[in-house]
Design an enzyme around this catalytic site. Structure first.
Site, PDB file in Angstrom:
ATOM      1  N   ALA A  67      -4.196  -5.685  26.570  1.00 15.21           N
ATOM      2  CA  ALA A  67      -5.001  -4.491  26.331  1.00 15.21           C
ATOM      3  C   ALA A  67      -5.332  -4.439  24.848  1.00 15.21           C
ATOM      4  O   ALA A  67      -4.576  -4.956  24.015  1.00 15.21           O
ATOM      5  CB  ALA A  67      -4.204  -3.269  26.749  1.00 15.21           C
ATOM      6  N   GLY A 106      -1.498  -6.924  28.978  1.00 15.17           N
ATOM      7  CA  GLY A 106      -2.468  -6.441  29.968  1.00 15.17           C
ATOM      8  C   GLY A 106      -3.231  -7.572  30.632  1.00 15.17           C
ATOM      9  O   GLY A 106      -3.671  -7.441  31.777  1.00 15.17           O
ATOM     10  N   GLU A 109      -1.007  -8.654  33.312  1.00 14.49           N
ATOM     11  CA  GLU A 109      -0.931  -7.566  34.302  1.00 14.49           C
ATOM     12  C   GLU A 109      -2.180  -7.570  35.180  1.00 14.49           C
ATOM     13  O   GLU A 109      -2.111  -7.395  36.395  1.00 14.49           O
ATOM     14  CB  GLU A 109      -0.774  -6.225  33.579  1.00 14.49           C
ATOM     15  CG  GLU A 109       0.594  -6.101  32.918  1.00 14.49           C
ATOM     16  CD  GLU A 109       0.754  -4.794  32.161  1.00 14.49           C
ATOM     17  OE1 GLU A 109       0.009  -4.582  31.186  1.00 14.49           O
ATOM     18  OE2 GLU A 109       1.597  -3.979  32.559  1.00 14.49           O
ATOM     19  N   GLU A 129       4.931  -6.939  25.127  1.00 12.33           N
ATOM     20  CA  GLU A 129       4.907  -5.538  24.685  1.00 12.33           C
ATOM     21  C   GLU A 129       6.134  -5.138  23.870  1.00 12.33           C
ATOM     22  O   GLU A 129       6.036  -4.326  22.947  1.00 12.33           O
ATOM     23  CB  GLU A 129       4.768  -4.598  25.896  1.00 12.33           C
ATOM     24  CG  GLU A 129       3.368  -4.521  26.480  1.00 12.33           C
ATOM     25  CD  GLU A 129       3.020  -5.670  27.415  1.00 12.33           C
ATOM     26  OE1 GLU A 129       3.801  -6.642  27.503  1.00 12.33           O
ATOM     27  OE2 GLU A 129       1.960  -5.603  28.054  1.00 12.33           O
TER      28      GLU A 129
END
Ligand code: COA
Length: 706
Positions: A67, A106, A109, A129
């Site tokens: 992300a 992300g 993910e 993360e």
């Protein structure tokens, strides 16, 4: 669909396969345009009668780096990543992700919400993360345990380190490792799915084979204890993975709550600050943007500890390096040390024997300085002495074409003065490597008064080649790191000992604060004599007295040189590394204090930490005021990557902002009235405190100005 997302994600039909291609350079971070574009591409595939499968690919070297961190905590807009993933997972046609380079955070993910994953052999898959103080918040904690089991998932999330495509395939994260071209293999994979009538395969429908037990969680937390020290996120990760055994939507709600909480944590703000600070540090105004020739070969002059370590760093990075020392015996010793470093790496399983042989083979020993003349860059790392270095530099200057970089590895000497000993001071810079040079990440690049922008550009290129975190410092006493250490942190630690704290009390207090190692243990590890010699050089440069390191210098005089001699600030059982308290040192400190009329007292831990940390902050402000450092974030990078300052506090100046500069200024005044001189308030702190501002804002406003 916005214009931007149209160009960020394209949709084409190729035979029976709809292909969504993401292009968001440099690393395909998932921002609003990517999310909106992919969502639109999915809609098109679903409504496209010709599309029997959807393939998600991305342009560039990295599948997706996660992300977009710059959107964290703000109003991002467009569909959320969770919404996009839910839509992909619920798609009526099979959705396949083709992963090249890296799928991180992300990015992984999102790939896990696709029904199938194919990866190139060199692909890396990870959830980093934790390194930002966060927990995966887009289904990672729920989908990964379903795919590879709770234990493996926890290990990946706590380490933050990626696994290989092969490991991914072994554990069930990857369906196929592409043999040849990834795109072609992915198309074949999709067509096969279509032919075989394989439909969607939502990860959410899987169940976690074995719920995460307390025992497995405790074991994993213990395994990663060193790297997760001081962080809250690891325990949140554990809670989230435990929730993966609940029905999927319920688990997702637990994850969302925990992830939101992690975003609010001060430590995650601190770690995100460092993520960008480290990348910004390598971009310095005043460096030349001219195309730089690639660096393929290096010459390192001096085969001592530093020179050998630097040569090894180049060899590790895949470059050929000539290691020059005028003394044959020193050269042989240097090569032997490098050889035994590689042998130790092989023994620990870090590299295999052929890799070690290949790296050692890249280092060519020579006793002839003229051999350095052919190298793309030359780094002088001879004995730390102004006259000796000048002599070597003059010879090198005549041998090496004037457009090439010559750098001195120095931690104490004036780079400007060294440069001016040569006929081409503009091509000269300082490179302050940290010991051991092949391991330590930090590289202070020192810009002398004559250093040309092009030279600085090449020095920064060297840091990139060596995969080091570079910070540019201007030439001044101790540059950034050692100035703050000697005039601030270590000096204050000595004062505290004279006033009554034992070496162990000072070290333990600072280690509990989060430093990797307290100052006295650091001194004993590096050698008290090394510190004494370095200070002598430095204070000579300033022509000022050094009345502060009386204990350390006395230990050196007594031959208590630290671990290597079996005693220093502590004593060490023969050959051991455990620092044991020594009553002789206590007696010595008492005597030195009495000679100075210092009345000793017991010093509370709070005061030890406050004085050492405030003195660092004060000197950090000083190096900014004096223009030695150009950004507060650079100071934070130096201290977190080179001096063991706790990363979760973001560095001394980020930490100062956390404390509030008003209270920092006020406490500095208290100590100034008590101790005078070194505690002289910094006008930068006073000014920012008066404005209700901080160092982070100060950096931002200066960036806007340039
Ligand atoms: N969000 C926003 N920007 C990102 C980003 C992310 N997730 N990942 C990288 N970038 C930016 C960097 O800030 C840098 O920007 P700059 O050129 O303006 O300085 C640029 O992308 C290139 O990154 P850099 O780290 O310099 O490249 P690299 O090739 O050395 O490393 C990665 C590539 C992907 C390994 C590395 O960028 C990385 O680890 N990214 C973060 C991954 C992560 O933590 N993801 C979890 C978030 S959910």
């Amino acid at each position: 669909m916005s214009v931007q997302s149209e160009s960020t994600v394209t949709y084409t039909l190729q035979g029976s396969v709809g292909v969504a291609e993401i292009s968001n350079p440099p690393v395909n971070a998932i921002n609003r345009a990517v999310r909106s574009g992919l969502s639109a591409a999915l809609d098109r595939a679903v409504s496209d009668p010709g599309a029997k499968a959807l393939l998600i690919v991305s342009a560039g070297r990295v599948f997706m780096a996660g992300a977009d961190i710059t959107e964290f905590g703000g109003a991002a807009g467009g569909p959320t990543l969770q919404e996009l993933e839910a839509a992909l997972e619920a798609a009526p046609l099979p959705v396949v992700a083709a992963i090249q380079g890296m799928a991180l955070g992300g990015g992984l993910e999102l790939a896990m919400s696709c029904h199938y994953r194919i990866a190139s052999p060199d692909a890396k898959l990870g959830l980093p993360e934790i390194t930002l103080g966060l927990i995966p918040g887009a289904g990672g904690t729920q989908r990964l345990p379903r795919l590879i089991g709770a234990g493996h998932a926890l290990d990946m999330m706590l380490s933050g380190a990626p696994i290989s495509a092969a490991q991914g395939a072994e554990r069930g994260l990857i369906d196929e490792v592409a043999a040849g071209d990834l795109r072609e293999a992915a198309m074949v994979f999709c067509r096969r799915l279509v032919m075989e009538g394989q439909g969607p395969r939502p990860t959410r429908d899987l169940t976690v084979r074995e719920a995460l037990s307390d025992a497995v969680a405790a074991e994993a937390l213990a395994k990663h204890a060193r790297t997760i020290k001081g962080l809250t996120a690891p325990s949140l990760v554990v809670d989230a993975i435990k929730a993966a055994s609940l029905p999927f939507d319920q688990g997702m709600r637990v994850e969302a709550k925990l992830a939101d909480h992690s975003l609010e944590l001060r430590e995650s703000h601190a770690l995100r600050h460092l993520f960008f600070a480290e990348r910004l540090a390598g971009k310095t105004p005043g460096t030349s943007g001219d195309a730089l020739a690639p660096i393929r070969t290096a010459a390192v002059i001096g085969a001592g500890t530093m020179g050998g370590g630097i040569a090894q760093a180049f060899a590790d990075a895949g470059l050929s390096v000539i290691l020059v020392d005028s003394e044959d015996a020193a050269l042989k010793r240097g090569i032997e040390t490098i050889r035994s470093n590689y042998a130790a790496s092989v023994k620990r399983g870090r590299i295999d024997q052929p890799t070690a042989d290949q790296r050692l083979g890249r280092i060519t020993p020579s006793t002839n300085l003229a051999d350095a003349g052919t190298a793309d860059v030359v780094i002088e790392a001879v004995f730390e002495d102004m006259d000796i270095k000048k002599r070597v530099l003059r010879v090198l200057d005549a041998l090496v074409p004037p457009e090439r970089l010559i750098a001195s590895n120095t931690s104490t000497l004036s780079v400007t003065e060294l440069a001016r000993a040569t006929a081409h001071p503009r091509r000269f810079a300082g490179l302050h490597f940290f010991s051991p040079a092949h391991i330590m990440k930090l590289l202070e690049i020192v810009r002398g008064e004559d250093t040309a922008p092009q030279t600085l550009g090449v020095a920064l290129q060297v840091s990139r080649v060596l995969k080091k975190i570079a910070v540019v410092a201007n030439d001044g006493f101790g540059f950034i790191g050692n100035r703050m250490m000697l005039d601030g942190y270590f000096r204050e630690a000595e004062q505290l000992m004279l006033e009554g704290a034992s070496p162990g009390e000072v070290d333990s207090a600072l280690e509990r604060f989060g430093f990797a190692m307290g100052p006295q243990r650091v001194s004993d590890l590096g050698g008290t004599d090394v510190g004494t010699k370095a200070r002598a050089q430095l204070y000579k440069r300033e022509n000022r007295p050094d009345p502060y390191f009386v204990i350390a210098d006395e230990l050196t005089r007594l031959g208590r040189l630290g671990q290597k001699s079996g005693s220093g600030f502590y004593r060490y059982a023969s050959g051991g590394r455990d620092a044991l308290p020594d009553s002789d040192v206590s007696a010595l400190i008492e005597q030195l204090a009495a000679q100075r009329g210092i009345v000793r007292r017991s010093i509370p831990e709070d005061e030890i930490v406050e004085r050492c940390v405030l003195s660092l902050i004060l000197m950090g402000a000083r190096v900014l005021e004096e223009g030695i450092a150009s950004r507060a974030s650079d100071v934070d990078v130096v201290w977190t990557s080179g001096y063991g300052f706790p990363r979760h506090l973001g560095g001394p100046l980020f930490h100062a902002d956390t404390l509030g500069l008003g209270s920092v200024a006020q406490r500095i005044r208290v100590y100034h009235s008590r101790y005078g001189h070194y505690w002289r308030p910094a006008s930068l702190i006073d000014q920012l405190a008066a404005e209700g501002s901080g160092f982070v804002q100060w950096d931002q406003s200066r960036r806007r100005e340039t």
